[in-house]
Design a protein around this motif. Structure first.
Motif, short mmCIF file in Angstrom:
data_model
loop_
_atom_site.label_atom_id
_atom_site.label_comp_id
_atom_site.label_asym_id
_atom_site.label_seq_id
_atom_site.Cartn_x
_atom_site.Cartn_y
_atom_site.Cartn_z
N GLN A 125 0.83 -1.21 0.00
CA GLN A 125 0.00 0.00 0.00
C GLN A 125 0.87 1.27 0.00
O GLN A 125 0.62 2.20 -0.75
CB GLN A 125 -0.87 -0.05 1.26
N GLN A 126 1.90 1.28 0.84
CA GLN A 126 2.76 2.46 0.90
C GLN A 126 3.62 2.58 -0.38
O GLN A 126 3.84 3.69 -0.87
CB GLN A 126 3.68 2.40 2.13
N ALA A 127 4.06 1.46 -0.90
CA ALA A 127 4.85 1.51 -2.13
C ALA A 127 4.01 2.06 -3.27
O ALA A 127 4.48 2.88 -4.08
CB ALA A 127 5.38 0.12 -2.47
N LYS A 128 2.75 1.63 -3.36
CA LYS A 128 1.82 2.15 -4.38
C LYS A 128 1.65 3.66 -4.21
O LYS A 128 1.66 4.43 -5.17
CB LYS A 128 0.47 1.44 -4.28
N ARG A 129 1.50 4.11 -2.96
CA ARG A 129 1.34 5.54 -2.67
C ARG A 129 2.59 6.30 -3.13
O ARG A 129 2.47 7.35 -3.75
CB ARG A 129 1.15 5.71 -1.16
N HIS A 130 3.75 5.76 -2.84
CA HIS A 130 4.99 6.44 -3.23
C HIS A 130 5.11 6.57 -4.75
O HIS A 130 5.54 7.60 -5.27
CB HIS A 130 6.20 5.71 -2.65
N ILE A 131 4.78 5.51 -5.47
CA ILE A 131 4.82 5.58 -6.94
C ILE A 131 3.85 6.64 -7.45
O ILE A 131 4.21 7.48 -8.30
CB ILE A 131 4.49 4.19 -7.57
N GLU A 132 2.62 6.63 -6.95
CA GLU A 132 1.64 7.62 -7.43
C GLU A 132 2.14 9.04 -7.17
O GLU A 132 1.98 9.93 -8.01
CB GLU A 132 0.28 7.40 -6.75
N ILE A 133 2.73 9.26 -6.01
CA ILE A 133 3.22 10.60 -5.66
C ILE A 133 4.41 11.00 -6.53
O ILE A 133 4.46 12.11 -7.07
CB ILE A 133 3.59 10.65 -4.17
N LEU A 134 5.37 10.10 -6.70
CA LEU A 134 6.55 10.45 -7.50
C LEU A 134 6.17 10.63 -8.97
O LEU A 134 6.66 11.56 -9.64
CB LEU A 134 7.65 9.40 -7.31
N GLU A 135 5.28 9.79 -9.49
CA GLU A 135 4.84 9.97 -10.88
C GLU A 135 4.12 11.31 -11.04
O GLU A 135 4.32 12.02 -12.02
CB GLU A 135 3.91 8.82 -11.32
N PHE A 136 3.28 11.66 -10.08
CA PHE A 136 2.57 12.94 -10.11
C PHE A 136 3.56 14.10 -10.11
O PHE A 136 3.44 15.04 -10.91
CB PHE A 136 1.64 13.05 -8.89
N LEU A 137 4.55 14.03 -9.25
CA LEU A 137 5.51 15.14 -9.13
C LEU A 137 6.39 15.24 -10.38
O LEU A 137 6.71 16.36 -10.82
CB LEU A 137 6.35 14.97 -7.86
N LEU A 138 6.79 14.11 -10.95
CA LEU A 138 7.59 14.16 -12.18
C LEU A 138 6.78 14.76 -13.33
O LEU A 138 7.29 15.59 -14.09
CB LEU A 138 8.11 12.75 -12.52
N GLU A 139 5.52 14.36 -13.44
CA GLU A 139 4.67 14.95 -14.49
C GLU A 139 4.52 16.46 -14.26
O GLU A 139 4.58 17.26 -15.20
CB GLU A 139 3.30 14.27 -14.52
N THR A 140 4.34 16.84 -13.00
CA THR A 140 4.19 18.27 -12.68
C THR A 140 5.45 19.05 -13.05
O THR A 140 5.36 20.13 -13.65
CB THR A 140 3.87 18.43 -11.18
N LEU A 141 6.62 18.52 -12.72
CA LEU A 141 7.87 19.20 -13.06
C LEU A 141 8.04 19.32 -14.57
O LEU A 141 8.41 20.38 -15.09
CB LEU A 141 9.08 18.44 -12.49
N ALA A 142 7.77 18.23 -15.30
CA ALA A 142 7.97 18.25 -16.75
C ALA A 142 7.01 19.22 -17.43
O ALA A 142 7.40 20.00 -18.30
CB ALA A 142 7.80 16.84 -17.32
N ARG A 143 5.75 19.20 -17.01
CA ARG A 143 4.77 20.10 -17.64
C ARG A 143 5.01 21.55 -17.23
O ARG A 143 4.70 22.47 -18.00
CB ARG A 143 3.35 19.68 -17.25
N THR A 144 5.56 21.76 -16.05
CA THR A 144 5.92 23.13 -15.67
C THR A 144 6.98 23.68 -16.61
O THR A 144 6.92 24.84 -17.02
CB THR A 144 6.42 23.16 -14.21
N LEU A 145 7.94 22.83 -17.00
CA LEU A 145 8.94 23.25 -17.98
C LEU A 145 8.27 23.67 -19.29
O LEU A 145 8.64 24.67 -19.90
CB LEU A 145 9.93 22.11 -18.27
N GLU A 146 7.27 22.89 -19.71
CA GLU A 146 6.58 23.21 -20.96
C GLU A 146 5.83 24.54 -20.87
O GLU A 146 5.84 25.35 -21.79
CB GLU A 146 5.56 22.12 -21.30
N VAL A 147 5.11 24.75 -19.74
CA VAL A 147 4.26 25.93 -19.60
C VAL A 147 5.07 27.19 -19.38
O VAL A 147 4.78 28.24 -19.93
CB VAL A 147 3.25 25.72 -18.45
N LYS A 148 6.13 27.08 -18.56
CA LYS A 148 6.91 28.26 -18.19
C LYS A 148 7.88 28.67 -19.28
O LYS A 148 8.28 29.82 -19.35
CB LYS A 148 7.74 27.99 -16.92
N ARG A 149 8.30 27.72 -20.11
CA ARG A 149 9.39 27.97 -21.04
C ARG A 149 9.08 29.16 -21.95
O ARG A 149 8.01 29.28 -22.51
CB ARG A 149 9.66 26.71 -21.88
#
Lengths: 215, 215, 215, 215
Positions: free
Chosen positions: D191-215
């Motif tokens: 359960q915790q491992a699943k939570r960690h993956i969901e959080i890290l995937e969310f944060l990586l997507e957020t960082l990558a899309r921020t690069l797209e929007v801010k650029r």
């Protein structure tokens, strides 16, 4: 019904159900919208018999009962069945040239965009990704996959010939793109063909989004 | 109940179930969020009767029992039914002008963005994509689809007139956009209208993402 | 059990089931990943009782049995229940200030990005979109919605006060963002709150992607 | 069957079913396409027994019956079972070094892109997001998570060693990236491992899309 015919009928029923399941999954991902794309799998080699999705059906609602049984000339053998896809000849070409057990053709947003963006280079080089190891006979991420791009055409005989030439020139290719049209891939069976489509769609999306992020 | 009334009642029940299924699928794709968009299909031509989604309902939970039966003036005929959509007049206009059997209206992120980005050009040209062949009467990817863009308005009589003029000026158009509002498409039946929406949404997403990747 | 208690128990059971359904739908869209976000709905006004998702649970698997019954001080009333969310005070603040019947809080990629990008402006102006008409009391697309952005904090008493001040200064706002944290919206009931979240998430995604396409 | 063996068999059956459910959910999100990625969970500590997805299976159709029982040397213990993943050694390394109860490995488009974009920095810094609070032992958004990036390799013994060194140098890291390959995360249980993956995937997507929007 002869022994062979009975085996074909039994294999056809199972294959038709599997094609329907793959079609629904790909439609949900947006890879077969608006009745686009088509799917086939070999039911018997001798005589050659293909199970294939018909023309103009909603892939999200494709039932096993709608699947066509096709012979080596592309003729429909099951009575009362729907119209075959114009691209039946392309499936048969790939089945013969690659000894493929299944051929899948998707129209995704990303494969459409990259088939156009790289058209003047006549193909896309995909290199260095772990995901490449999911392609048949690839053992390391240090692999360079060349995905050829072919001009789109409505002349299916001509297009089948061009595909034949492209496959001959690229004996290790696991798929190709038709410009502004879509992706073709295949495998020794439906399971492998599905794996190849998922991998190539993933890699094309990764390449396109990398352009957006890095630009 | 007369023979005609009985046929209408039977056709209405089937159509309402089909509209509910299409609504749930489109809501899952994010094309009908927040009670936006609406769906209709012709139940009978003489007299004209339309099955249509009501105003203000969650399309992800739209049941057949919520579907309205509408006459040619846009009046609701089923007793105890919910409020009709403000856009009922627009559906009736399209049904009459195009002899459409179904009209679908979606609010997607991509159609909203492009309806705004190309507003000063009064439309979007979509050309050279295989996907265009899924539009009725289009036989080749060498087709140029002009998707007109109309100013948004809350005056439904005025908007219906503008739509009528736009359809008359663009006899081959398969849909149109309302600026910062959404996409309308239609078909001879619900199946074809669904196909047209899927194709136009796919092509709009492809055009918008091509701008991102190529820029 | 008194009449009031029996009514609360019955209302709580129904509300808990509805919250669970909304949670699963939003988790599927990626708006509540990794146990993030929370959901509440008023079960009774006098005494004030809130049904609310607990802390640290997977929203994709949230069951009605996990939902907490909360009083006006934020205390958990059901025996053996899980830990309440730190953000319970924020839900209570909104319920009291807006006479809300439900409060929903999502963590989407797009709301996270825009809450950061517009933080120095202290809010985001959303104007001219038909989708705005889905917000309560908005009658035309010619509406300007101001979505305030509030600094994130782990001091929940302080944050509740800031939210109270922000709501007082923006009496027509249908939601607000916490910087690099997420979106809060509410409604007279759970159905309206869900509609508001879907609309605001749609509009935020539209604004962010417009920046990408136009840039 | 001894008491311990009986407990292992019972724990294995439950864990295998849970791994299958997590795999299907992640495959639907596009994080395990084309048979990529793998999942494991500890069934017993003494002796060490791991339930783990086999090599080359479609994660969207992974059944509990396909899950392997693995010992501390990475040997498969269940009779007639499929081929273990090459990355079994990496899972065992993480289980030992972090006392993890579950290890999950995803191939998403966003984690692939960022693992490449930040490769020369040897990691990605993620800071200031509320979502970070979903990571074990993180109490505030004012946290800086360093997600190390490791060179990809097909030499699993060497890669396991590098991972061991990376984990030792980064005792607080909740995951790491393999360049152009994917994300590893873990937890005290599935359960915790699943939570960690969901959080890290969310944060990586957020960082990558921020690069797209801010650029």
């Amino acid at each position: 019904m002869s022994g062979t015919e009975s085996q074909i009928a039994s294999g056809f029923a199972q294959t038709a159900a599997s094609l329907s399941a793959v079609a629904k999954g790909f439609h949900a991902r947006g890879w077969l919208l608006g009745t686009s794309g088509n799917l086939s799998a070999v039911v018997s080699r001798d005589p050659l018999r293909l199970a294939m999705s018909p023309s103009g059906v909603d892939k999200g609602e494709l039932t096993a009962a709608q699947i066509l049984l096709i012979d080596e000339q592309g003729q429909v053998l099951n009575v009362g069945a729907a119209k075959p896809s114009d691209e039946t000849l392309l499936h048969l070409q790939i089945v013969k040239d690659r000894q493929a057990g299944a051929v899948l053709h998707t129209h995704s947003v990303w494969n459409t965009i990259l088939s156009d963006l790289y058209a003047t280079q006549r193909g896309i080089s995909i290199e260095g990704y772990e995901m490449l190891k999911g392609l048949d006979r690839v053992r390391t991420h240090e692999h360079r996959e060349w995905l050829p791009i072919i001009d789109n055409s409505q002349d299916m005989n001509s297009l089948a010939n061009t595909i034949g030439e492209t496959l001959a020139r690229n004996p290790n290719a696991h798929g190709f793109l038709l410009q502004r049209h879509g992706l073709y891939s295949w495998g020794i069976d439906l399971q492998q063909a599905k794996r190849h489509i998922e991998i190539l769609e993933f890699l094309l999306e990764t390449l396109a989004r990398t352009l957006e992020v890095k630009r």
